[in-house]
Design a protein around this motif. Structure first.
Motif, PDB file in Angstrom:
ATOM      1  N   GLY A 124      -7.860   3.732 -11.203  1.00 54.13           N
ATOM      2  CA  GLY A 124      -6.654   4.512 -11.469  1.00 54.13           C
ATOM      3  C   GLY A 124      -6.719   5.863 -10.787  1.00 54.13           C
ATOM      4  N   VAL A 125      -5.762   6.724 -11.111  1.00 56.54           N
ATOM      5  CA  VAL A 125      -5.693   8.063 -10.536  1.00 56.54           C
ATOM      6  C   VAL A 125      -5.386   9.059 -11.643  1.00 56.54           C
ATOM      7  CG1 VAL A 125      -4.392   9.591  -8.996  1.00 56.54           C
ATOM      8  CG2 VAL A 125      -5.000   7.297  -8.237  1.00 56.54           C
ATOM      9  N   TRP A 129      -5.865  -1.028  -4.704  1.00 51.14           N
ATOM     10  CA  TRP A 129      -6.988  -0.279  -4.152  1.00 51.14           C
ATOM     11  C   TRP A 129      -6.463   0.929  -3.386  1.00 51.14           C
ATOM     12  CZ3 TRP A 129     -12.072  -0.053  -4.832  1.00 51.14           C
ATOM     13  CH2 TRP A 129     -12.834   0.673  -3.922  1.00 51.14           C
ATOM     14  N   TYR A 130      -6.832   2.115  -3.863  1.00 45.20           N
ATOM     15  CA  TYR A 130      -6.384   3.345  -3.222  1.00 45.20           C
ATOM     16  C   TYR A 130      -7.284   3.707  -2.056  1.00 45.20           C
ATOM     17  CZ  TYR A 130      -2.843   4.430  -6.691  1.00 45.20           C
ATOM     18  OH  TYR A 130      -1.714   4.396  -7.464  1.00 45.20           O
ATOM     19  N   SER A 131      -6.657   4.114  -0.960  1.00 43.72           N
ATOM     20  CA  SER A 131      -7.386   4.545   0.227  1.00 43.72           C
ATOM     21  C   SER A 131      -7.672   6.038   0.137  1.00 43.72           C
ATOM     22  CB  SER A 131      -6.572   4.251   1.493  1.00 43.72           C
ATOM     23  OG  SER A 131      -7.070   4.975   2.599  1.00 43.72           O
ATOM     24  N   GLU A 154       0.822  -1.212   0.000  1.00 45.23           N
ATOM     25  CA  GLU A 154       0.000   0.000   0.000  1.00 45.23           C
ATOM     26  C   GLU A 154       0.857   1.264   0.000  1.00 45.23           C
ATOM     27  OE1 GLU A 154      -2.913   0.131   3.025  1.00 45.23           O
ATOM     28  OE2 GLU A 154      -3.872  -1.756   2.460  1.00 45.23           O
ATOM     29  N   ARG A 155       1.963   1.240   0.736  1.00 46.55           N
ATOM     30  CA  ARG A 155       2.815   2.427   0.806  1.00 46.55           C
ATOM     31  C   ARG A 155       3.358   2.800  -0.562  1.00 46.55           C
ATOM     32  NH1 ARG A 155       8.396   3.281   2.390  1.00 46.55           N
ATOM     33  NH2 ARG A 155       8.623   1.048   2.743  1.00 46.55           N
ATOM     34  N   GLY A 156       3.877   1.824  -1.288  1.00 49.49           N
ATOM     35  CA  GLY A 156       4.392   2.098  -2.621  1.00 49.49           C
ATOM     36  C   GLY A 156       3.305   2.496  -3.596  1.00 49.49           C
TER      37      GLY A 156
END
Length: 391
Positions: A78-79, A189-191, A43-45
């Motif tokens: 995505g972002v 999955w982005y938080s 998640e950090r990366g």
């Protein structure tokens, strides 16, 4: 970067020749060892990818060319990060006849950003956009610059379309949309909460910059814009007014004569918590501190003791108040912006520029001493709070 041949085969030094050396360049190097560039494939990366693109936009703000950043978690996971800066450069560069934007997105150019114009820069020292591109299954860049809209598409770091010029426009800025590669990351999955916290932090650290975050999974828009900068940040960290020893927070800033170091400090004592220290270098959180933190603490301890003795709240026979007692209940944010930051470790968690520590000391001694002298009632309350903490 080099990789030897098949690691499952026993090495034979007599057969080890140049043909066994594999040179990895650009996106190949990043995809082979992603942890070297973004810390992890967890998640950090994953979230670091977003921060690297946002950092490019923040650099545009620091250079005086952008005041708005819009971040969107798209419906496909995505972002998209859009800013109203100058726009990534699109001119073709010699001798490769490659558009500058393509070099920015595909080449590991260590050092300052290839398109220059940045006195201060965060992120991976110019590697950020290339790393994000390499670790994305798909990336699309859209630029408004030089009177036109331009687009280009990539897959896993490789361009699949040429840079294409579209209709005329008077707008300016860059929009980068990417989908993290599921073959590389443990999760894609982005938080919303994680991104929201960091973007709000960046808005505090860069007063006047408006940052929005929208989640299309469902839609949850938020917008951060803090003209009061670090003072607003400390107020956010100290949310209980009855517990405050003084209000508002003490805040000051200063830039050295060479314009190579800019220091911002905000601080406030309270009685409801043990306090906390947050430090940043070029808007990057320095979790392990470093020279700027040490400079602040050294100056604070010396001047508080000096002030307490001058005001006879501490006698000449009393022992000095300890740093631990002085920092009890103190919430502090120190932000430095440097032309040439030096970090220890690949995760950029400790600042080691001695000149930053020296200048922070100088700034704190001057401005905090002035504040205490000009606010005697609040200063007396602070010293009483500190003396109670030391007993």
């Amino acid at each position: 970067m080099t990789e030897s041949g098949n690691p499952s085969q026993p090495a034979n030094v007599n057969e080890y020749t140049a043909s066994h050396i594999q040179v990895l360049e650009g996106h190949e190097a990043v995809r082979r060892r992603p942890g070297m560039y973004i810390g992890s494939t967890g998640e950090r990366g994953l979230h670091q990818l977003v921060y690297e693109v946002v950092t490019y936009a923040v650099d545009e703000h620091l250079a005086g060319h952008a005041d708005t950043i819009d971040v969107t978690i798209t419906a496909d996971g995505g972002v998209r990060v859009a800013d109203n800066g100058r726009g990534l450069p699109v001119e073709v560069e010699k001798p490769t006849d490659t558009p500058a934007i393509e070099r920015e997105l595909t080449e590991l150019s260590f050092g300052s950003k290839p398109h220059a114009g940045y006195g201060v820069s965060g992120g991976l020292s110019g590697l950020g956009l290339c790393v994000v591109n390499a670790l994305s299954s798909r990336l699309t860049v859209e630029v408004h610059r030089d009177g036109h809209r331009w687009t280009q598409e990539y897959e896993k770091g490789t361009p699949i379309t040429p840079l294409t010029r579209h209709e005329e426009t008077g707008e300016h800025g860059t929009s980068i949309a990417f989908l993290p590669d599921a073959d590389i990351f443990e999760t894609t999955w982005y938080s919303f909460a994680t991104l929201s916290e960091r973007l709000q932090e960046l808005a505090f650290l860069n007063g006047g910059l408006a940052i929005s975050l929208t989640d299309e999974r469902p839609e949850r828009p938020v917008r951060y814009h803090h003209s009061d900068g670090l003072r607003a940040y400390v107020a956010h960290l100290n949310p209980y007014p009855p517990s405050l020893v003084h209000s508002p927070a003490i805040a000051f800033e200063s830039e050295n004569q060479d314009a190579t170091i800019f220091v911002q400090v905000a601080m406030q004592w309270n009685t409801w918590s043990t306090g906390g220290f947050r430090s940043f270098a070029n808007s990057t959180r320095t979790h392990e501190g470093g020279a700027h933190e040490q400079g602040f603490r050294t100056a604070l301890t010396d001047l508080v003791n000096d002030y307490a003795r001058r005001q006879r709240q501490l006698s000449t026979h009393d022992e000095d108040i300890t740093a631990e007692a002085i920092e009890e209940g103190l919430t502090t944010v120190v932000s430095v912006k440097l032309a040439h930051p030096v970090f220890e470790g690949s995760t950029r968690t400790r600042l080691s520029n001695p000149e930053a520590g020296a200048y922070v000391q100088e700034v704190v001694r001057e401005h905090l001493t002035d504040w205490l002298d000009n606010h005697p009632d609040e200063a007396a309350a602070i010293i009483r709070h500190i003396l109670n903490a030391s007993t």
